[in-house]
Write a protein that holds these residues in place. Structure first.
Motif, short mmCIF file in Angstrom:
data_model
loop_
_atom_site.label_atom_id
_atom_site.label_comp_id
_atom_site.label_asym_id
_atom_site.label_seq_id
_atom_site.Cartn_x
_atom_site.Cartn_y
_atom_site.Cartn_z
N TYR A 7 -3.82 10.26 -7.37
CA TYR A 7 -4.78 8.73 -6.99
C TYR A 7 -5.22 9.06 -5.24
CZ TYR A 7 -8.12 4.99 -6.80
OH TYR A 7 -8.78 4.09 -6.60
N LYS A 8 -6.19 9.57 -5.10
CA LYS A 8 -6.55 9.49 -3.59
C LYS A 8 -4.97 10.67 -2.62
CE LYS A 8 -9.65 5.90 -3.30
NZ LYS A 8 -9.93 4.86 -2.88
N GLY A 9 -4.66 11.24 -3.29
CA GLY A 9 -3.83 12.29 -2.57
C GLY A 9 -2.38 11.11 -2.44
N VAL A 10 -2.36 10.55 -3.06
CA VAL A 10 -1.05 9.42 -3.14
C VAL A 10 -0.31 10.26 -4.82
CG1 VAL A 10 -0.13 7.18 -3.22
CG2 VAL A 10 -2.56 7.89 -2.03
N LYS A 11 1.08 10.61 -4.76
CA LYS A 11 1.08 10.78 -5.56
C LYS A 11 1.85 9.22 -6.89
CE LYS A 11 5.41 13.04 -8.65
NZ LYS A 11 6.53 13.18 -8.35
N ILE A 12 1.47 8.72 -7.97
CA ILE A 12 1.60 7.42 -8.56
C ILE A 12 2.60 8.43 -9.89
CG2 ILE A 12 1.25 5.94 -10.04
CD1 ILE A 12 -2.11 6.23 -8.69
N ASP A 13 4.07 7.60 -10.10
CA ASP A 13 5.23 7.65 -10.69
C ASP A 13 5.12 6.46 -11.08
OD1 ASP A 13 6.93 8.64 -12.67
OD2 ASP A 13 8.13 9.07 -10.87
N VAL A 14 4.50 6.64 -12.80
CA VAL A 14 5.28 4.77 -13.01
C VAL A 14 6.62 4.95 -14.34
CG1 VAL A 14 3.78 3.11 -14.40
CG2 VAL A 14 2.84 4.11 -12.66
N ILE A 25 -3.59 -1.86 -16.37
CA ILE A 25 -2.39 -1.99 -15.50
C ILE A 25 -2.49 -0.87 -15.04
CG2 ILE A 25 -0.21 -1.64 -15.36
CD1 ILE A 25 -0.63 -4.36 -16.17
N GLN A 26 -2.70 0.52 -15.50
CA GLN A 26 -3.19 1.55 -14.54
C GLN A 26 -3.67 1.62 -13.34
OE1 GLN A 26 -4.01 5.12 -17.22
NE2 GLN A 26 -2.23 4.44 -18.08
N SER A 27 -5.34 0.77 -14.39
CA SER A 27 -6.38 0.22 -12.97
C SER A 27 -5.52 -0.50 -11.66
CB SER A 27 -7.74 -0.56 -14.23
OG SER A 27 -8.46 -0.72 -12.61
N GLU A 28 -4.33 -1.49 -12.22
CA GLU A 28 -4.62 -2.67 -10.98
C GLU A 28 -3.07 -1.85 -10.54
OE1 GLU A 28 -3.87 -5.49 -8.22
OE2 GLU A 28 -5.27 -5.42 -10.61
N ILE A 29 -2.21 -0.92 -10.64
CA ILE A 29 -2.10 0.21 -9.71
C ILE A 29 -2.90 0.91 -8.80
CG2 ILE A 29 -0.21 2.12 -9.46
CD1 ILE A 29 0.72 1.34 -12.03
N ARG A 30 -3.87 1.41 -8.78
CA ARG A 30 -4.38 2.06 -8.55
C ARG A 30 -5.65 0.95 -7.03
NH1 ARG A 30 -6.87 3.77 -13.32
NH2 ARG A 30 -5.93 5.88 -13.69
N ALA A 37 -3.37 0.71 1.90
CA ALA A 37 -4.09 2.40 2.23
C ALA A 37 -4.75 0.80 3.63
CB ALA A 37 -4.76 2.83 1.29
N LYS A 38 -5.56 -0.18 2.96
CA LYS A 38 -5.75 -0.84 4.37
C LYS A 38 -4.76 -0.91 6.11
CE LYS A 38 -8.93 -3.18 1.73
NZ LYS A 38 -9.45 -4.16 1.45
N PHE A 39 -3.37 -1.32 5.44
CA PHE A 39 -2.84 -1.17 6.61
C PHE A 39 -1.43 0.26 6.61
CE2 PHE A 39 -3.64 -5.27 4.48
CZ PHE A 39 -3.87 -6.01 5.00
N THR A 40 -1.74 1.27 5.82
CA THR A 40 -1.51 2.42 7.14
C THR A 40 -2.09 3.64 5.37
OG1 THR A 40 0.22 3.35 6.14
CG2 THR A 40 0.76 2.78 4.98
N ASN A 41 -2.60 4.74 6.80
CA ASN A 41 -2.99 5.59 5.83
C ASN A 41 -1.87 6.98 5.36
OD1 ASN A 41 -5.68 4.51 7.10
ND2 ASN A 41 -5.35 5.16 8.44
N ASP A 42 -1.06 6.60 5.58
CA ASP A 42 0.42 7.54 5.47
C ASP A 42 1.65 7.70 4.26
OD1 ASP A 42 -0.20 8.44 7.96
OD2 ASP A 42 1.04 7.83 9.26
#
Length: 102
Positions: A7-14, A25-30, A37-42
């Motif tokens: 999602y947006k270049g971030v690998k999500i592993d649940v 829950i999947q939507s809330e994780i996004r 991302a507002k606090f770090t772009n990395d």
């Protein structure tokens, strides 16, 4: 149920043994990623762990979240009953750690 997404270049592993992760829950994780991302772009990766132990009145549920960023990763965990509320709480805890490490 294990679930992986990019999602947006971030690998999500649940990881949620013995539990199904709903669309809510999947939507809330996004949403958590958007907030982080507002606090770090990395952000490289986000690992979320759902755990439920025991039965009936002695059941405990736990959510853990590891945010993969350059340098040391941040991790937070919360116990409770509401999955969405616990996700919001661990996100806020991780944001505080990210702000402290800047």
């Amino acid at each position: 149920m294990n679930y992986t997404e990019n999602y947006k270049g971030v690998k999500i592993d649940v990881q949620s043994p013995n539990l199904d992760v709903s669309q809510e829950i999947q939507s809330e994780i996004r949403n958590c990623i958007n907030k982080l991302a507002k606090f770090t772009n990395d952000i490289n990766a986000l690992d979320v762990y759902f755990k439920s132990e025991g039965q009936g009145g002695t059941a405990t549920t736990t959510v853990g979240m590891r945010v993969g960023i350059p340098g040391p990763d941040v991790f937070a965990e919360e116990k409770g009953e509401n999955w969405v509320g616990m996700l919001k709480s661990v996100t806020d805890k991780n944001i505080r750690q990210i702000q402290k490490n800047k």
